[in-house]
Design an enzyme around this catalytic site. Structure first.
Site, PDB file in Angstrom:
ATOM      1  N   SER A 127       0.841  -1.198   0.000  1.00 19.57           N
ATOM      2  CA  SER A 127       0.000   0.000   0.000  1.00 19.57           C
ATOM      3  C   SER A 127       0.872   1.241   0.000  1.00 19.57           C
ATOM      4  CB  SER A 127      -0.829  -0.047   1.279  1.00 19.57           C
ATOM      5  OG  SER A 127      -1.281   1.224   1.637  1.00 19.57           O
ATOM      6  N   TYR A 152      -1.508  -0.528  10.653  1.00 17.04           N
ATOM      7  CA  TYR A 152      -1.804  -1.111   9.335  1.00 17.04           C
ATOM      8  C   TYR A 152      -0.625  -0.895   8.381  1.00 17.04           C
ATOM      9  CZ  TYR A 152      -3.321  -1.188   4.514  1.00 17.04           C
ATOM     10  OH  TYR A 152      -3.371  -1.423   3.159  1.00 17.04           O
ATOM     11  N   LYS A 156       2.328  -3.541   6.483  1.00 13.74           N
ATOM     12  CA  LYS A 156       2.730  -3.611   5.071  1.00 13.74           C
ATOM     13  C   LYS A 156       4.248  -3.423   4.931  1.00 13.74           C
ATOM     14  CE  LYS A 156      -1.260  -4.546   3.477  1.00 13.74           C
ATOM     15  NZ  LYS A 156      -1.518  -5.902   2.955  1.00 13.74           N
TER      16      LYS A 156
END
Ligand code: UD1
Length: 344
Positions: A127, A152, A156
């Site tokens: 992302s 989050y 990644k």
């Protein structure tokens, strides 16, 4: 025919990728999805579009034993596209362990099994959130990654690092991490799309739910940013363009012997578009007046972020096909189909 395993195949990007894989003659597909953030109907919808049944294993990838059974049953997997992960930035701040556990553990298991069962090709969903709040635009892949802004985003960053460390001791595996900017829109038929559970966090589902009457009004978070119209700038990219890039990335790993063992590629249109422009495009293509107001800034939002997408264009021979109007029209078509499905 190569067998491809898609994790998170019922999810937003996973389902569109399955359709694109089938359209590009990857017909031997299996999916693993425990429907924690998706619906079982998705596979019926995929069948409506492609005419194909895709077998799904309702398994939690954090359960190594159950996941291994899938690999035992399918000894001829030649590629894995790993989508399955939690993805709500705000929730990850409130429930960090949920994110670390799910997103990391599932990737650890998947890599263990890829090695044990000799799966050579891996595509990983990453992302643009790995770049954090960045000043130098457009963002290129060699931008050094700062301290992640959210759990989050950190999962990644860790995922990308894990892949690199894993590949150092796994000469038979190759991987590409694809860094998505803002995936929006729906399949052009309107039969597949994003299905947010509860109140959507993301802009486009909030717009379509407002237009259809589920939400009363959209709040545009901030109109005092240093941009032309004062609203934030993002790189919105059609989900079908994102999906197709996965097929190209997989083909690249499979067919180009000289391709590096690991690479990372941005997926965006390269255009920075403001929130107000998104709303204007929605109103223009649908002919609907959207009820919206300006509100305070959302904490943690970056002023502007958009991709340098030259690497995807050059390396994958990929070009985004859909423009902002297509994104809005397909998202709207999908929202109307969802409403119809709920009525029936
Ligand atoms: C977030 C994630 C990104 C993820 C993306 C899509 C971060 C830093 N990035 O991006 O990793 O890929 O979601 O899931 O968290 N907006 C409104 N009103 C709303 C909702 C949004 O004005 O009701 C604005 C936001 O302030 C922002 C833009 O719309 O300027 C896009 O927001 P959103 O769709 O949530 O995506 P990002 O925050 O850019």
């Amino acid at each position: 025919m190569s067998k491809i395993l898609i994790t998170g195949g019922a999810g937003y990007i996973g389902s569109h990728t399955i359709v694109d894989l089938i359209e590009n003659n990857f017909t031997n597909l299996i999916s693993v999805d425990n429907f924690s953030n998706s619906s079982k109907d998705t596979f019926d919808r995929i069948k409506e579009i492609t005419g194909k049944d895709v077998k799904n294993y309702n398994v939690d990838l954090c359960n190594l034993e159950q996941t291994e059974k899938i690999f035992e049953e399918n000894r001829d997997i030649s590629g894995i596209i790993h989508f399955a992960a939690y993805k709500a930035v705000g929730e990850s701040v409130e429930k960090p362990l949920k994110y670390y556990h799910n997103n990391i553990e599932s990737l650890v298991n998947m890599l263990k099994l890829a090695k044990k069962y000799n799966v050579p090709n891996i595509i990983f969903s990453s992302s643009c959130s790995v770049y954090g709040n960045i000043d130098k635009l457009p963002v290129t892949e060699d931008t050094p990654l700062p301290k992640a802004e959210s759990p989050y985003a950190y999962t990644k960053q860790i995922g990308e690092r894990m892949l690199q460390d894993f590949l150092k001791i796994s000469p038979n595996q190759k991987a590409i991490a694809l860094r998505y900017f803002n995936p929006v829109g729906a399949h052009p038929t309107g039969k597949l799309g994003e299905m947010p559970i509860g109140v959507p966090n993301n802009l486009v589902p909030f717009i379509t739910q407002t237009a259809i009457g589920i939400r009363e009004k959209l709040t545009i978070f901030g109109n005092d940013y240093p941009t032309k119209d004062g609203t934030c700038i993002r790189d919105y990219i059609h989900v079908s363009d994102i999906a197709h890039a996965h097929v190209l990335a997989l083909q690249k790993l499979m067919n180009d012997k000289n391709f590096p063992q690991y690479d990372v590629i941005n997926l965006g249109t390269g255009n920075g578009v403001s929130v107000k422009k998104v709303v204007d495009a929605f109103e223009k293509v649908t002919g609907k007046k959207l009820n919206y107001e300006y509100g305070p800034r959302r904490p943690g939002d970056a002023v502007a972020i958009y991709a340098n997408n030259q690497k995807a264009i050059k390396v994958l021979n990929w070009t985004p096909k859909y423009n902002l109007n297509d994104m809005m029209l397909s998202a709207w078509k999908w929202e109307k189909n969802l409403q119809q499905a709920n009525v029936n």
